[in-house]
Enzyme design. Structure first.
Site, short mmCIF file in Angstrom:
data_model
loop_
_atom_site.label_atom_id
_atom_site.label_comp_id
_atom_site.label_asym_id
_atom_site.label_seq_id
_atom_site.Cartn_x
_atom_site.Cartn_y
_atom_site.Cartn_z
N LYS A 157 12.77 5.06 -1.29
CA LYS A 157 11.48 4.46 -0.96
C LYS A 157 10.79 5.24 0.16
O LYS A 157 11.44 5.70 1.10
CB LYS A 157 11.71 3.01 -0.53
CG LYS A 157 10.45 2.20 -0.27
CD LYS A 157 10.83 0.76 0.07
CE LYS A 157 9.63 -0.11 0.37
NZ LYS A 157 10.04 -1.51 0.66
N SER A 233 7.46 -4.54 -1.98
CA SER A 233 6.89 -3.27 -1.60
C SER A 233 7.64 -2.06 -2.15
O SER A 233 7.19 -0.93 -2.00
CB SER A 233 6.83 -3.17 -0.07
OG SER A 233 8.13 -3.22 0.51
N SER A 257 10.83 -7.68 -1.06
CA SER A 257 10.40 -6.34 -1.47
C SER A 257 11.41 -5.54 -2.25
O SER A 257 11.07 -4.50 -2.81
CB SER A 257 9.97 -5.54 -0.24
OG SER A 257 8.77 -6.06 0.29
#
Length: 582
Positions: A157, A233, A257
């Site tokens: 990420k 996210s 997330s």
């Protein structure tokens, strides 16, 4: 890093902080200019491998593009990318594949996935292939793998530090100013374990969103229906992994997330308790704020891959590198069934009392209940307690400064729609909380945790075994993956962040709008005839089967704090029951 994967002498614990930009300097370029430059740089790297691109342009009107990323692969490449991480590292260890051919296959799929879903940020295929070549040479010369993840491509990420790579974290203001000089602890462990890093993936502006959109790269799409969000996210991770562009990825979760993207993409995700997995080396707003803290964890295509990730992370004793971590080695025997009751008692949360789930989610809970009962497990109803209270409290913990840092960082980076909505939720009229008020909020948090712990313990009076329920089975969200910019209720995930409980997400199906018929759940839950609040009214109005066509249906299994192994061990039994019922 040497070919054997050892850390060179020692490892620096990352302490990189958010850049101080707007406070002291004028922004050097408009966000549009930064976006153009970033996208151009990414596309130039991808253009170095023309054979990995689709030969024909896919029209924007094409909604389900999930099969296209693997469409141009050879049979051997297709075989490679359809392995889960656990079977793939076994095949690499047994020398059935080379690290180079595995890396090339996933880079190929990732290239196409990017063109279809906009899931990538930083791309470093060349470095990955060099590392894979080193690993193959080491295997050829020694006959041994470098580590437990020898040759496994792993995606990261964007806001997680990777040495030499930008860490813009969704902020145009940070792009090109946040190139890291070291790896996050988890990334350093991955390298030591023999993993191959090749891409970083998209996250939203501010990170505080359950969709993925920012002004650097734009919106990330759901490959199964591009009108829908892949979640956030960690949405870039979810989109990439779901089309076999990565066998394993790292996300983070402070309100859902990891779990929301895993759920929306039909994947597995694990949010552990804080201080269980390494967490040092993340870049984002509110560094140093610990009233509510996120957790780093895996997103994968199988439940056993969640255990693989955790086992590897803790094998390298990260508590010797990161002081807040608990010295608590991984117990794979618990995942494999030791100390897991043969007959579980599961409490089902049908409705949190704030926003009732859409029919396909209630159907999934009903199917799970029936399957668990048929397998000999006990099922009771989890009575919801304080879900609106929990949301109101966690919002205050998210915005202790009244949103000041977000507003400052966004001064030259206009908020995208989900962030505009989130900033409209800022409590306290946008004013920062005083020290005394923060103390009281911390006390409120602990009082809430004590109340829910007692509520969990009190279920012993309602079970046949006389012990409290083993886990809670819950929706992940009130909707399946929703249309872009319409996520409105975090309560099914953020509640468990507030509690700091372990939770795993797992897929149970996919919605075919043309064939869908809602099941009768009236014997299990009495739903309100009228909306109880504006949020529920908005979400109730969203429901129409065609809106969510081809969306994944997923559920969440929640255990107590620091019970990651037990959650995964119980998940095996839940999935066994579901599979036996078909």
């Amino acid at each position: 890093m040497p070919p054997d994967g050892d850390f060179p002498g020692h490892i620096d614990v990352p302490v990189m902080s958010a850049p101080v930009l707007g406070r002291t300097t004028q922004h050097s370029a408009a966000w549009e200019t930064i976006s153009t430059r970033k996208i151009t740089d990414r596309e130039a790297i991808l253009a170095r491998w023309p054979d990995w691109h689709l030969k024909k342009q896919v029209p924007d009107s094409a909604l389900d593009v999930s099969s296209l990323p693997v469409s141009g692969l050879t049979p051997r490449e297709r075989e490679i990318v359809h392995h889960d991480a656990t079977s793939l590292v076994e095949a690499l260890r047994e020398r059935r594949y080379t690290a180079v051919e595995v890396t090339r296959a996933f880079c190929h799929v990732a290239t196409i996935a990017q063109g279809l879903t906009n899931c990538l940020t930083e791309v470093f295929f060349g470095e990955a292939l060099e590392r894979a070549t080193e690993l193959d040479r080491h295997m050829q010369e020694t006959g041994k793998p470098v580590g437990p993840l020898h040759g496994l491509p792993v995606s990261i990420k964007d806001h997680i530090l990777v040495k030499g790579r930008d860490t813009a974290s969704g902020y145009a203001e940070w792009a090109y100013r946040t190139v890291s000089d070291r790896d996050a602890v988890a990334v350093a462990i991955l390298r030591k374990a023999g993993a191959v890093l090749y891409v970083k993936t998209a996250n939203p502006q501010t990170l505080l969103a359950l969709e993925t959109n920012n002004n650097i790269y734009g919106r990330t799409l759901n490959p199964f229906n591009r009108k829908l969000t892949p979640g956030g996210s960690s949405g870039g991770e979810g989109a990439l992994i779901s089309v076999h562009g990565s066998p394993l990825g790292i996300g983070t979760d402070i309100g859902g997330s990891i779990r929301i993207p895993a759920a929306h993409m039909g994947l597995y995700g694990l949010k552990g308790s804080v201080a269980r997995m390494p967490h040092a080396g993340l870049l984002g707003s509110h560094d140093g704020m610990d009233a509510i803290t996120g957790a780093l964890g895996p997103i994968a295509t199988s439940a056993r891959d969640l255990a693989l990730f955790c086992r590897v992370m803790l094998q390298y004793r990260p508590w010797l590198l990161e002081p807040p971590l608990i010295e608590m080695p991984w117990r794979q025997d618990v995942v494999d069934g030791v100390d897991i009751p043969n007959q579980l008692c599961i409490a089902i949360l049908w409705d949190d009392g704030v926003v009732a789930p859409h029919p396909p989610i209630l159907d999934a809970l009903k199917r799970a209940k029936d399957a668990l009962l048929a397998a000999g497990h006990e099922v009771i109803t989890w009575e919801p307690v304080g879900h609106q209270e929990a949301w109101d409290l966690i919002l205050k913990l998210y915005f202790l400064d009244g949103g000041a840092e977000y507003r400052e960082t966004l001064a030259h980076d206009p908020p995208v729609p989900q962030i505009e909505w989130m900033m409209s939720q800022v409590p306290n009229d946008g004013a920062p909380f005083s020290v005394a008020e923060i103390f009281r909020l911390n006390l409120a948090r602990e009082a809430f945790r004590a109340k829910i712990l007692q509520h969990w313990n009190s279920t012993e009076a309602r079970t046949r075994t006389g012990r409290p329920v083993d886990a809670v089975l819950s929706p992940v969200a009130p909707t399946l993956a929703p249309p872009h910019d319409t996520t409105r209720w975090w309560g099914y995930t953020s509640y468990w962040n507030l509690m700091d409980y372990s939770a795993a997400v797992f897929p149970v199906g996919r919605l075919d709008a043309d064939e869908y018929r809602a099941r009768d759940v009236s014997a299990d839950i009495v739903l309100p005839s009228d909306s109880r609040n504006p949020t529920e009214e908005f979400i109730r109005a969203q429901w129409a089967p065609q809106t969510y066509h081809n969306a994944a249906v997923s559920l969440q299994l929640i255990g107590r704090r620091l019970n990651e192994e037990r959650v995964l061990g119980m998940l095996r039994k839940v999935e066994d029951a579901l599979h036996s019922s078909h």
